[in-house]
Design a protein around this motif. Structure first.
Motif, PDB file in Angstrom:
ATOM      1  N   GLU A  16       0.859  -1.032  -0.001  1.00 15.59           N
ATOM      2  CA  GLU A  16       0.179   0.047   0.098  1.00 15.59           C
ATOM      3  C   GLU A  16       1.137   1.133  -0.275  1.00 15.59           C
ATOM      4  O   GLU A  16       0.415   1.906  -0.627  1.00 15.59           O
ATOM      5  CB  GLU A  16      -0.653   0.085   1.113  1.00 15.59           C
ATOM      6  CG  GLU A  16      -2.655  -1.386   1.551  1.00 15.59           C
ATOM      7  CD  GLU A  16      -1.465  -2.285   2.380  1.00 15.59           C
ATOM      8  OE1 GLU A  16      -0.547  -2.842   2.657  1.00 15.59           O
ATOM      9  OE2 GLU A  16      -2.363  -3.441   1.733  1.00 15.59           O
ATOM     10  N   ASP A  17       2.111   0.869   0.288  1.00 19.82           N
ATOM     11  CA  ASP A  17       3.024   1.971   0.719  1.00 19.82           C
ATOM     12  C   ASP A  17       3.621   2.253  -1.128  1.00 19.82           C
ATOM     13  O   ASP A  17       3.551   3.727  -1.188  1.00 19.82           O
ATOM     14  CB  ASP A  17       4.585   2.425   1.831  1.00 19.82           C
ATOM     15  CG  ASP A  17       3.383   2.475   2.807  1.00 19.82           C
ATOM     16  OD1 ASP A  17       2.085   2.538   3.604  1.00 19.82           O
ATOM     17  OD2 ASP A  17       3.935   1.082   3.768  1.00 19.82           O
ATOM     18  N   LEU A  18       3.971   1.700  -1.738  1.00 20.14           N
ATOM     19  CA  LEU A  18       3.974   1.367  -2.749  1.00 20.14           C
ATOM     20  C   LEU A  18       3.190   1.897  -3.333  1.00 20.14           C
ATOM     21  O   LEU A  18       3.290   3.375  -4.930  1.00 20.14           O
ATOM     22  CB  LEU A  18       4.720   0.433  -3.764  1.00 20.14           C
ATOM     23  CG  LEU A  18       5.448   0.515  -4.578  1.00 20.14           C
ATOM     24  CD1 LEU A  18       6.230   0.437  -4.341  1.00 20.14           C
ATOM     25  CD2 LEU A  18       5.363  -1.983  -4.892  1.00 20.14           C
ATOM     26  N   GLN A  19       2.323   1.774  -3.797  1.00 18.09           N
ATOM     27  CA  GLN A  19       1.506   2.472  -4.107  1.00 18.09           C
ATOM     28  C   GLN A  19       0.658   3.756  -4.465  1.00 18.09           C
ATOM     29  O   GLN A  19       0.954   4.847  -5.019  1.00 18.09           O
ATOM     30  CB  GLN A  19      -0.327   1.888  -3.961  1.00 18.09           C
ATOM     31  CG  GLN A  19      -0.594   0.392  -5.011  1.00 18.09           C
ATOM     32  CD  GLN A  19      -2.365  -0.140  -4.863  1.00 18.09           C
ATOM     33  OE1 GLN A  19      -2.977  -0.003  -4.333  1.00 18.09           O
ATOM     34  NE2 GLN A  19      -1.764  -1.021  -5.772  1.00 18.09           N
ATOM     35  N   ALA A  20       0.795   4.476  -2.545  1.00 20.46           N
ATOM     36  CA  ALA A  20       0.475   5.109  -2.551  1.00 20.46           C
ATOM     37  C   ALA A  20       1.408   6.244  -3.185  1.00 20.46           C
ATOM     38  O   ALA A  20       1.512   7.161  -3.212  1.00 20.46           O
ATOM     39  CB  ALA A  20       0.715   5.010  -0.581  1.00 20.46           C
ATOM     40  N   TRP A  21       3.089   6.055  -2.974  1.00 21.11           N
ATOM     41  CA  TRP A  21       4.072   6.806  -3.248  1.00 21.11           C
ATOM     42  C   TRP A  21       3.853   7.070  -5.241  1.00 21.11           C
ATOM     43  O   TRP A  21       4.081   7.949  -5.377  1.00 21.11           O
ATOM     44  CB  TRP A  21       5.909   6.367  -3.346  1.00 21.11           C
ATOM     45  CG  TRP A  21       6.718   6.704  -3.753  1.00 21.11           C
ATOM     46  CD1 TRP A  21       7.366   7.253  -3.729  1.00 21.11           C
ATOM     47  CD2 TRP A  21       7.576   5.874  -4.793  1.00 21.11           C
ATOM     48  NE1 TRP A  21       8.022   7.948  -4.736  1.00 21.11           N
ATOM     49  CE2 TRP A  21       8.319   6.914  -5.133  1.00 21.11           C
ATOM     50  CE3 TRP A  21       7.700   4.481  -5.567  1.00 21.11           C
ATOM     51  CZ2 TRP A  21       9.640   6.110  -6.397  1.00 21.11           C
ATOM     52  CZ3 TRP A  21       8.282   4.624  -6.938  1.00 21.11           C
ATOM     53  CH2 TRP A  21       9.241   5.331  -6.675  1.00 21.11           C
ATOM     54  N   ALA A  22       3.996   5.909  -5.750  1.00 22.95           N
ATOM     55  CA  ALA A  22       3.036   6.188  -6.962  1.00 22.95           C
ATOM     56  C   ALA A  22       1.785   6.999  -7.085  1.00 22.95           C
ATOM     57  O   ALA A  22       2.539   7.823  -8.527  1.00 22.95           O
ATOM     58  CB  ALA A  22       3.295   4.729  -7.606  1.00 22.95           C
ATOM     59  N   THR A  23       1.084   7.663  -6.523  1.00 19.38           N
ATOM     60  CA  THR A  23       0.284   7.536  -6.454  1.00 19.38           C
ATOM     61  C   THR A  23       0.303   9.232  -6.722  1.00 19.38           C
ATOM     62  O   THR A  23       0.167  10.215  -7.530  1.00 19.38           O
ATOM     63  CB  THR A  23      -1.326   7.570  -5.710  1.00 19.38           C
ATOM     64  OG1 THR A  23      -1.976   6.323  -5.737  1.00 19.38           O
ATOM     65  CG2 THR A  23      -2.069   8.361  -5.872  1.00 19.38           C
ATOM     66  N   THR A  24       1.354   9.605  -5.959  1.00 20.11           N
ATOM     67  CA  THR A  24       1.966  11.150  -5.271  1.00 20.11           C
ATOM     68  C   THR A  24       3.005  11.207  -6.330  1.00 20.11           C
ATOM     69  O   THR A  24       2.764  12.640  -7.261  1.00 20.11           O
ATOM     70  CB  THR A  24       2.686  10.689  -4.140  1.00 20.11           C
ATOM     71  OG1 THR A  24       1.297  10.378  -2.528  1.00 20.11           O
ATOM     72  CG2 THR A  24       2.638  12.618  -3.847  1.00 20.11           C
ATOM     73  N   TRP A  25       3.343  10.279  -7.252  1.00 16.78           N
ATOM     74  CA  TRP A  25       4.389  10.953  -8.044  1.00 16.78           C
ATOM     75  C   TRP A  25       3.812  10.649  -9.744  1.00 16.78           C
ATOM     76  O   TRP A  25       4.201  11.807 -10.590  1.00 16.78           O
ATOM     77  CB  TRP A  25       5.396  10.006  -8.170  1.00 16.78           C
ATOM     78  CG  TRP A  25       6.447   9.639  -9.203  1.00 16.78           C
ATOM     79  CD1 TRP A  25       7.448  11.517  -9.239  1.00 16.78           C
ATOM     80  CD2 TRP A  25       7.730   8.520  -9.557  1.00 16.78           C
ATOM     81  NE1 TRP A  25       8.758  11.108 -10.086  1.00 16.78           N
ATOM     82  CE2 TRP A  25       8.281   9.520  -9.992  1.00 16.78           C
ATOM     83  CE3 TRP A  25       7.622   7.496  -9.292  1.00 16.78           C
ATOM     84  CZ2 TRP A  25       9.688   8.235 -10.838  1.00 16.78           C
ATOM     85  CZ3 TRP A  25       9.047   6.640 -10.123  1.00 16.78           C
ATOM     86  CH2 TRP A  25       9.476   7.569 -10.717  1.00 16.78           C
ATOM     87  N   ALA A  26       1.940  10.524  -9.308  1.00 16.66           N
ATOM     88  CA  ALA A  26       1.820  10.313 -10.669  1.00 16.66           C
ATOM     89  C   ALA A  26       1.682  12.183 -11.341  1.00 16.66           C
ATOM     90  O   ALA A  26       2.363  12.176 -12.787  1.00 16.66           O
ATOM     91  CB  ALA A  26       0.720   9.649 -10.981  1.00 16.66           C
ATOM     92  N   THR A  27       1.718  12.786 -10.484  1.00 17.00           N
ATOM     93  CA  THR A  27       1.654  14.110 -11.191  1.00 17.00           C
ATOM     94  C   THR A  27       2.657  14.628 -11.912  1.00 17.00           C
ATOM     95  O   THR A  27       2.562  15.775 -12.968  1.00 17.00           O
ATOM     96  CB  THR A  27       1.113  15.245  -9.686  1.00 17.00           C
ATOM     97  OG1 THR A  27       2.208  15.077  -9.024  1.00 17.00           O
ATOM     98  CG2 THR A  27       0.293  14.164  -9.196  1.00 17.00           C
ATOM     99  N   ALA A  28       3.769  14.207 -11.552  1.00 16.46           N
ATOM    100  CA  ALA A  28       4.857  14.360 -12.348  1.00 16.46           C
ATOM    101  C   ALA A  28       5.316  14.523 -13.629  1.00 16.46           C
ATOM    102  O   ALA A  28       6.127  14.510 -14.098  1.00 16.46           O
ATOM    103  CB  ALA A  28       6.348  14.246 -11.566  1.00 16.46           C
TER     104      ALA A  28
END
Length: 159
Positions: A16-28
């Motif tokens: 879930e932490d890996l997913q959350a990181w990817a979700t946040t990073w997606a805006t870049a």
């Protein structure tokens, strides 16, 4: 001369932490960038793409396209092309037309070691899974990809 950047590894104790990181990073992310995802089965490649898709505004479920090979998801601004090359040889990958100009698309390619060409703007993520969780190693090729990699590994903090 291509710009290459290597990032320090990131550690995740939960998927879930890996997913959350990817979700946040997606805006870049920007269209034209390839995410080259490498790692063993169960190392977190699809989990990462699920988080990325969520961050890009994809509402539908994202699963590994092992049998469909390529899935295209509409986002608010561009397409997310998710490919799984696990069952293909590099020669067979040419038939997927991933090398064509897909203006306005971000590519997430699982089992990218089978990709028979090198994209101009690429972020390579190596996923490692162990008893303590997941680790992600990152490198990039190209100025735009380097800037995105830097943002994901230095500015977006994993949980």
């Amino acid at each position: 001369m291509p710009v290459e950047l290597y990032a320090a590894p990131l550690d995740f104790t939960r998927a879930e932490d890996l997913q959350a990181w990817a979700t946040t990073w997606a805006t870049a992310f920007e269209p034209g960038v390839f995410l080259l995802l490498k790692g063993d089965l169960g190392s977190g490649k699809t989990t990462f793409v699920q988080g990325l898709a969520r961050g890009l505004g994809v509402a539908e479920p994202v699963t590994s396209p092992t049998f469909t090979l390529v899935q295209v998801f509409a986002t608010k601004s561009y397409a997310l092309v998710h490919a799984d090359l696990y069952r293909l040889t590099p020669e067979e990958v040419w038939g997927l037309d991933l090398h064509e100009d897909w203006a306005g698309a971000i590519f997430a390619v699982e089992w990218a070691e089978r990709l028979p060409f090198t994209p101009k703007q690429a972020i390579c993520l190596q996923f490692l899974a162990g008893e303590q969780g997941h680790q992600v190693l990152g490198s990039s090729q190209g100025c735009i990809a380097g800037r995105i990699l830097e943002r994901g590994f230095l500015e977006v903090k994993p949980r």
